[in-house]
Every structure is written in structure tokens, then in C-alpha cells.
Design a protein around this motif. Structure first.
Motif, PDB file in Angstrom:
ATOM      1  N   LEU A  57      32.127  60.221  45.853  1.00 47.45           N
ATOM      2  CA  LEU A  57      31.510  61.286  46.324  1.00 47.45           C
ATOM      3  C   LEU A  57      33.125  62.091  46.914  1.00 47.45           C
ATOM      4  O   LEU A  57      33.123  63.286  47.381  1.00 47.45           O
ATOM      5  N   THR A  58      33.992  61.136  47.578  1.00 48.77           N
ATOM      6  CA  THR A  58      34.554  61.420  48.376  1.00 48.77           C
ATOM      7  C   THR A  58      35.521  61.438  48.534  1.00 48.77           C
ATOM      8  O   THR A  58      36.965  62.227  48.792  1.00 48.77           O
ATOM      9  N   LYS A  59      36.730  60.989  47.284  1.00 46.50           N
ATOM     10  CA  LYS A  59      37.360  60.307  47.422  1.00 46.50           C
ATOM     11  C   LYS A  59      37.909  59.697  45.130  1.00 46.50           C
ATOM     12  O   LYS A  59      38.982  58.948  45.521  1.00 46.50           O
ATOM     13  N   PHE A  60      37.174  60.314  44.414  1.00 49.80           N
ATOM     14  CA  PHE A  60      37.153  59.887  43.582  1.00 49.80           C
ATOM     15  C   PHE A  60      38.264  60.549  42.910  1.00 49.80           C
ATOM     16  O   PHE A  60      39.293  59.741  42.453  1.00 49.80           O
ATOM     17  N   ASP A  61      39.026  61.359  43.058  1.00 42.88           N
ATOM     18  CA  ASP A  61      40.699  61.791  43.100  1.00 42.88           C
ATOM     19  C   ASP A  61      42.280  60.550  43.770  1.00 42.88           C
ATOM     20  O   ASP A  61      42.992  60.640  43.144  1.00 42.88           O
ATOM     21  N   GLU A  62      41.220  60.507  44.292  1.00 38.48           N
ATOM     22  CA  GLU A  62      42.662  59.237  44.757  1.00 38.48           C
ATOM     23  C   GLU A  62      42.794  57.588  44.302  1.00 38.48           C
ATOM     24  O   GLU A  62      44.013  57.302  43.855  1.00 38.48           O
ATOM     25  N   ALA A  66      39.641  52.792  39.927  1.00 35.85           N
ATOM     26  CA  ALA A  66      38.872  51.689  40.876  1.00 35.85           C
ATOM     27  C   ALA A  66      37.155  51.586  41.232  1.00 35.85           C
ATOM     28  O   ALA A  66      36.806  50.938  41.231  1.00 35.85           O
ATOM     29  N   TYR A  67      37.334  53.232  41.480  1.00 34.03           N
ATOM     30  CA  TYR A  67      35.762  53.950  41.959  1.00 34.03           C
ATOM     31  C   TYR A  67      34.519  53.813  40.599  1.00 34.03           C
ATOM     32  O   TYR A  67      33.344  53.274  41.337  1.00 34.03           O
ATOM     33  N   VAL A  68      35.233  53.903  39.369  1.00 31.50           N
ATOM     34  CA  VAL A  68      34.100  54.000  38.476  1.00 31.50           C
ATOM     35  C   VAL A  68      34.096  52.461  37.999  1.00 31.50           C
ATOM     36  O   VAL A  68      32.905  52.131  37.971  1.00 31.50           O
ATOM     37  N   LEU A  69      35.268  51.713  38.501  1.00 36.30           N
ATOM     38  CA  LEU A  69      34.337  50.114  38.631  1.00 36.30           C
ATOM     39  C   LEU A  69      33.794  49.594  39.137  1.00 36.30           C
ATOM     40  O   LEU A  69      33.009  48.354  38.822  1.00 36.30           O
ATOM     41  N   SER A  70      33.657  49.941  40.606  1.00 33.07           N
ATOM     42  CA  SER A  70      33.195  49.447  41.672  1.00 33.07           C
ATOM     43  C   SER A  70      31.379  50.149  41.213  1.00 33.07           C
ATOM     44  O   SER A  70      30.687  49.316  41.281  1.00 33.07           O
ATOM     45  N   ALA A  71      31.303  51.210  40.323  1.00 31.72           N
ATOM     46  CA  ALA A  71      29.897  51.911  39.608  1.00 31.72           C
ATOM     47  C   ALA A  71      29.746  50.842  38.954  1.00 31.72           C
ATOM     48  O   ALA A  71      28.138  50.731  39.005  1.00 31.72           O
ATOM     49  N   VAL A  72      30.319  50.816  38.047  1.00 34.45           N
ATOM     50  CA  VAL A  72      29.986  49.743  36.915  1.00 34.45           C
ATOM     51  C   VAL A  72      29.398  48.223  37.267  1.00 34.45           C
ATOM     52  O   VAL A  72      28.816  48.329  37.141  1.00 34.45           O
ATOM     53  N   PRO A 121      45.236  51.627  42.991  1.00 34.16           N
ATOM     54  CA  PRO A 121      45.239  51.516  44.870  1.00 34.16           C
ATOM     55  C   PRO A 121      44.261  51.686  45.491  1.00 34.16           C
ATOM     56  O   PRO A 121      44.879  51.705  47.032  1.00 34.16           O
ATOM     57  N   ALA A 122      43.053  51.036  45.188  1.00 39.21           N
ATOM     58  CA  ALA A 122      42.042  51.068  45.649  1.00 39.21           C
ATOM     59  C   ALA A 122      41.151  49.962  45.209  1.00 39.21           C
ATOM     60  O   ALA A 122      41.223  49.217  44.189  1.00 39.21           O
ATOM     61  N   ASP A 123      40.899  49.316  45.830  1.00 37.95           N
ATOM     62  CA  ASP A 123      40.150  48.079  45.498  1.00 37.95           C
ATOM     63  C   ASP A 123      39.212  48.909  44.931  1.00 37.95           C
ATOM     64  O   ASP A 123      38.231  49.152  45.138  1.00 37.95           O
ATOM     65  N   THR A 124      38.216  47.585  44.302  1.00 36.90           N
ATOM     66  CA  THR A 124      37.099  47.810  43.787  1.00 36.90           C
ATOM     67  C   THR A 124      36.043  46.148  44.123  1.00 36.90           C
ATOM     68  O   THR A 124      36.692  45.826  45.168  1.00 36.90           O
ATOM     69  N   VAL A 125      35.200  46.375  43.567  1.00 41.48           N
ATOM     70  CA  VAL A 125      34.533  45.199  44.037  1.00 41.48           C
ATOM     71  C   VAL A 125      34.297  44.021  43.689  1.00 41.48           C
ATOM     72  O   VAL A 125      34.173  42.970  44.236  1.00 41.48           O
ATOM     73  N   TRP A 126      35.113  43.973  42.742  1.00 39.43           N
ATOM     74  CA  TRP A 126      36.073  42.798  41.836  1.00 39.43           C
ATOM     75  C   TRP A 126      37.109  42.255  42.148  1.00 39.43           C
ATOM     76  O   TRP A 126      38.077  41.933  41.664  1.00 39.43           O
ATOM     77  N   SER A 127      37.990  43.271  42.577  1.00 37.92           N
ATOM     78  CA  SER A 127      39.422  43.548  42.627  1.00 37.92           C
ATOM     79  C   SER A 127      39.430  41.531  43.254  1.00 37.92           C
ATOM     80  O   SER A 127      38.671  41.444  44.764  1.00 37.92           O
ATOM     81  N   HIS A 128      40.821  41.446  43.425  1.00 36.56           N
ATOM     82  CA  HIS A 128      40.755  40.271  43.942  1.00 36.56           C
ATOM     83  C   HIS A 128      39.862  39.136  44.053  1.00 36.56           C
ATOM     84  O   HIS A 128      39.978  38.031  44.966  1.00 36.56           O
ATOM     85  N   PHE A 129      39.167  38.977  43.321  1.00 35.04           N
ATOM     86  CA  PHE A 129      38.308  38.520  42.712  1.00 35.04           C
ATOM     87  C   PHE A 129      36.648  38.137  43.950  1.00 35.04           C
ATOM     88  O   PHE A 129      36.546  37.397  44.054  1.00 35.04           O
ATOM     89  N   GLY A 130      36.791  39.665  43.720  1.00 37.88           N
ATOM     90  CA  GLY A 130      36.165  39.468  45.098  1.00 37.88           C
ATOM     91  C   GLY A 130      35.656  39.385  46.726  1.00 37.88           C
ATOM     92  O   GLY A 130      35.586  38.984  47.523  1.00 37.88           O
ATOM     93  N   ARG A 131      37.543  38.635  46.873  1.00 34.91           N
ATOM     94  CA  ARG A 131      37.322  38.258  47.977  1.00 34.91           C
ATOM     95  C   ARG A 131      37.098  39.308  48.882  1.00 34.91           C
ATOM     96  O   ARG A 131      36.928  38.995  50.072  1.00 34.91           O
ATOM     97  N   GLY A 132      37.301  41.108  49.322  1.00 34.19           N
ATOM     98  CA  GLY A 132      36.457  41.985  49.812  1.00 34.19           C
ATOM     99  C   GLY A 132      35.226  41.443  50.284  1.00 34.19           C
ATOM    100  O   GLY A 132      34.191  42.529  51.194  1.00 34.19           O
ATOM    101  N   TYR A 133      34.347  40.918  49.625  1.00 25.69           N
ATOM    102  CA  TYR A 133      32.981  40.804  49.321  1.00 25.69           C
ATOM    103  C   TYR A 133      32.440  38.946  49.570  1.00 25.69           C
ATOM    104  O   TYR A 133      31.894  38.356  49.329  1.00 25.69           O
ATOM    105  N   ALA A 134      33.629  38.081  50.171  1.00 23.04           N
ATOM    106  CA  ALA A 134      33.493  36.960  50.650  1.00 23.04           C
ATOM    107  C   ALA A 134      33.411  36.009  49.329  1.00 23.04           C
ATOM    108  O   ALA A 134      33.242  34.720  48.841  1.00 23.04           O
ATOM    109  N   PHE A 135      34.594  36.467  48.497  1.00 20.79           N
ATOM    110  CA  PHE A 135      34.314  35.980  46.786  1.00 20.79           C
ATOM    111  C   PHE A 135      32.944  35.407  46.489  1.00 20.79           C
ATOM    112  O   PHE A 135      32.909  35.083  45.322  1.00 20.79           O
ATOM    113  N   ILE A 136      31.939  36.190  46.508  1.00 20.14           N
ATOM    114  CA  ILE A 136      30.669  35.830  47.071  1.00 20.14           C
ATOM    115  C   ILE A 136      30.486  36.449  44.493  1.00 20.14           C
ATOM    116  O   ILE A 136      29.612  35.638  44.284  1.00 20.14           O
ATOM    117  N   PRO A 137      31.421  37.700  44.936  1.00 21.38           N
ATOM    118  CA  PRO A 137      31.265  38.406  43.263  1.00 21.38           C
ATOM    119  C   PRO A 137      31.759  36.927  42.156  1.00 21.38           C
ATOM    120  O   PRO A 137      31.223  36.944  41.226  1.00 21.38           O
TER     121      PRO A 137
END
Length: 166
Positions: A57-62, A66-72, A121-137
Motif C-alpha cells: 500500500l505504501t511502497k509498492f513502486d520501490e 520483493a513486496y509481492v513475494l512478501s504477500a505470497v 532492493p528491499a527485503d522480503t520475509v524470506w530474504s537471506h533465509f528469513g534473517r529478518g525473522y530470526a531464521f524461523i522461516p
């Protein structure tokens, strides 16, 4: 005895898809490990849904990919959560497929973000094997598939025990 059963002696139902006997109204994830698994999937579903909704909703054009992958990822987590809670053979299959897709996504996106860092250009939930989520993904689908397989094995054992010829 008068032929009536006391409530404590009412037989538990057996879910043939997972095999664990349980009281009426229970769900497959009623065991300790199953409850934790469902809880973690639910938290990831909420987190990924919130994150992807805000990003779309706020950064789609950036970073649209990545943001569609986060939605998936959010959809996969929601489907996995619901399928882990619902009883039945179909739910078991849906959970297995959703968790397999999750694992493939984490591995693919994780590898791509490590090998080609500028691809997203931006992280997804699964970027870097889920690093942003403590590798839980990365770890969660391994535990999810292992738990589903253990429930399937328990179902086979229970089916054999409860369906012996008299």
C-alpha cells in the motif's frame, strides 16, 4: 452398571488422517508440539500479512517484486496455519503442500538474496533465509514437515490398532 457411560469413559474420536485419538471437538494440533507449531505459523502469518500489506500500500513502486513475494509468503503462512488446524486428509495434504512451497520459497529467495544481493532492493520475509525473522522461516518448514509426517505415521499405527478384524 446401567449401560450408560460416564463422560470420562466416552470414547475419543480418531482422525484417520493423523491418527491421534482425541476428545470430541479437539484439533490435530492439540499436542504440545502441534500447538507450538500452529502458534508460530499463526504469528508468521500475521506478521507477513501486516508487513506485505503495508509495503504494497505504501511502497509498492520501490520494490514490487520483493513486496509481492512478501504477500505470497503471507498467503502461504495463512494457508499452512489453517490447514494445520483443520482435521482431515485433505487438510493434511494442503498443509504438506503449503509447507513444501514455503521451504522452496525460503531456499530460492534466500539463495538469490545471497548470490545476487541487488536483485531485491528491499527485503522480503524470506530474504537471506528469513534473517529478518530470526531464521524461523528457514527452520519452521523442516519442523512442520517432520511433525506432519509423524502424525501420518501415527495415523497408520492407530488405523491398524482400531481396525483389527474381530
Amino acid at each position: 452398571m446401567t449401560g450408560k457411560r460416564s463422560p470420562s469413559r466416552t470414547p475419543a474420536t480418531v482422525d484417520a488422517s493423523v491418527g491421534a485419538p482425541r476428545a470430541h471437538g479437539g484439533f490435530r494440533g492439540a499436542s504440545g508440539v502441534g500447538r507450538v507449531l500452529v502458534l508460530v505459523y499463526a504469528v508468521l502469518a500475521l506478521a507477513a500479512t501486516g508487513r506485505s500489506t503495508l509495503q504494497l500500500l505504501t511502497k509498492f513502486d520501490e520494490a514490487p517484486v520483493a513486496y509481492v513475494l512478501s504477500a505470497v509468503a503471507a498467503v502461504v503462512y495463512v494457508v499452512a496455519t489453517v490447514a494445520l488446524v483443520v482435521r482431515g486428509r485433505t487438510a493434511h495434504v494442503v498443509a504438506t503442500i503449503a509447507i513444501a512451497i514455503e521451504f522452496a520459497g525460503v531456499l530460492a529467495v534466500g539463495i538469490l538474496t545471497e548470490v545476487v544481493p541487488g536483485l531485491f532492493p528491499a527485503d522480503t520475509v524470506w530474504s537471506h533465509f528469513g534473517r529478518g525473522y530470526a531464521f524461523i522461516p528457514l527452520l519452521l518448514p523442516i519442523f512442520g514437515i517432520a511433525w506432519l509426517e509423524s502424525q501420518r505415521t501415527t495415523a497408520r499405527i492407530t488405523d491398524v490398532r482400531h481396525h483389527r478384524p474381530q
